[in-house]
Design a protein around this motif. Structure first.
Motif, short mmCIF file in Angstrom:
data_model
loop_
_atom_site.label_atom_id
_atom_site.label_comp_id
_atom_site.label_asym_id
_atom_site.label_seq_id
_atom_site.Cartn_x
_atom_site.Cartn_y
_atom_site.Cartn_z
N GLU A 3 -11.61 -20.39 -33.95
CA GLU A 3 -12.23 -20.61 -32.64
C GLU A 3 -11.72 -21.85 -31.92
O GLU A 3 -12.09 -22.09 -30.79
CB GLU A 3 -13.75 -20.68 -32.80
N GLY A 4 -10.89 -22.63 -32.56
CA GLY A 4 -10.33 -23.82 -31.92
C GLY A 4 -8.82 -23.82 -32.10
O GLY A 4 -8.21 -22.78 -32.38
N GLU A 5 -8.22 -24.99 -31.96
CA GLU A 5 -6.77 -25.12 -32.11
C GLU A 5 -6.35 -25.03 -33.58
O GLU A 5 -5.31 -24.49 -33.90
CB GLU A 5 -6.33 -26.46 -31.51
N PHE A 6 -7.19 -25.58 -34.48
CA PHE A 6 -6.86 -25.58 -35.92
C PHE A 6 -8.14 -25.77 -36.72
O PHE A 6 -9.19 -26.09 -36.18
CB PHE A 6 -5.86 -26.69 -36.26
N LEU A 35 -11.44 -24.61 -44.24
CA LEU A 35 -11.16 -23.17 -44.28
C LEU A 35 -11.58 -22.58 -45.62
O LEU A 35 -12.23 -21.53 -45.67
CB LEU A 35 -9.67 -22.90 -44.03
N LEU A 36 -11.22 -23.24 -46.71
CA LEU A 36 -11.59 -22.75 -48.04
C LEU A 36 -13.10 -22.63 -48.18
O LEU A 36 -13.61 -21.67 -48.76
CB LEU A 36 -11.01 -23.65 -49.13
N LYS A 37 -13.83 -23.60 -47.62
CA LYS A 37 -15.29 -23.54 -47.66
C LYS A 37 -15.83 -22.44 -46.76
O LYS A 37 -16.73 -21.70 -47.14
CB LYS A 37 -15.89 -24.89 -47.26
N LEU A 85 -4.35 -30.56 -44.06
CA LEU A 85 -3.40 -29.69 -43.37
C LEU A 85 -4.10 -28.93 -42.26
O LEU A 85 -5.18 -28.37 -42.47
CB LEU A 85 -2.81 -28.71 -44.38
N LYS A 86 -3.52 -28.90 -41.08
CA LYS A 86 -4.10 -28.19 -39.95
C LYS A 86 -3.62 -26.75 -39.97
O LYS A 86 -2.48 -26.46 -39.66
CB LYS A 86 -3.70 -28.88 -38.64
N VAL A 87 -4.52 -25.85 -40.32
CA VAL A 87 -4.21 -24.42 -40.37
C VAL A 87 -4.43 -23.85 -38.97
O VAL A 87 -5.47 -24.06 -38.36
CB VAL A 87 -5.10 -23.70 -41.41
N ASP A 134 -1.01 -18.43 -39.31
CA ASP A 134 -0.78 -18.90 -40.68
C ASP A 134 -1.43 -17.95 -41.69
O ASP A 134 -2.38 -17.24 -41.37
CB ASP A 134 -1.35 -20.30 -40.88
N VAL A 135 -0.89 -17.97 -42.92
CA VAL A 135 -1.44 -17.20 -44.02
C VAL A 135 -1.73 -18.17 -45.17
O VAL A 135 -0.88 -18.97 -45.54
CB VAL A 135 -0.45 -16.11 -44.49
N VAL A 136 -2.96 -18.09 -45.70
CA VAL A 136 -3.37 -18.95 -46.81
C VAL A 136 -3.73 -18.06 -48.00
O VAL A 136 -4.38 -17.03 -47.83
CB VAL A 136 -4.58 -19.83 -46.40
N GLU A 137 -3.27 -18.47 -49.19
CA GLU A 137 -3.54 -17.72 -50.41
C GLU A 137 -4.20 -18.62 -51.44
O GLU A 137 -3.84 -19.79 -51.58
CB GLU A 137 -2.23 -17.19 -51.01
N PHE A 138 -5.16 -18.05 -52.18
CA PHE A 138 -5.84 -18.78 -53.23
C PHE A 138 -6.47 -17.78 -54.21
O PHE A 138 -7.17 -16.87 -53.79
CB PHE A 138 -6.93 -19.68 -52.63
N ASP A 139 -6.20 -17.95 -55.48
CA ASP A 139 -6.87 -17.20 -56.53
C ASP A 139 -6.81 -15.68 -56.30
O ASP A 139 -7.80 -14.98 -56.43
CB ASP A 139 -8.32 -17.67 -56.65
#
Length: 68
Positions: free
Chosen positions: A7-10, A16-18, A50-52, A56-61
């Motif tokens: 909803e914003g610039e980053f 993000l994880l939370k 880090l400003k996502v 962008d694509v984020v991966e975890f677990d």
């Protein structure tokens, strides 16, 4: 792959994880980043603030999210 509507610039990586409920709290998010368990656009990234941004694509677990 799931999507996250930005909803914003980053959004900072830890927030993000939370927001995705991938971690229980900010301290855990910081540990996951410190231990190299989070990938940002296919590469391990150790920057907690880090400003996502959109695209962008984020991966975890085993989970992956596209920022839209």
């Amino acid at each position: 792959m799931q999507t996250f509507n930005l909803e914003g610039e980053f959004i900072p990586m830890i927030q993000l994880l939370k927001a995705l409920n991938w971690v229980e709290h900010g301290g855990m998010a910081q540990r996951m980043v410190d231990e190299g368990l989070v990938k940002y656009n296919g590469e391990v990234d150790y920057r907690k603030r880090l400003k996502v941004r959109k695209g962008d694509v984020v991966e975890f677990d085993g989970m992956k999210v596209q920022i839209i």
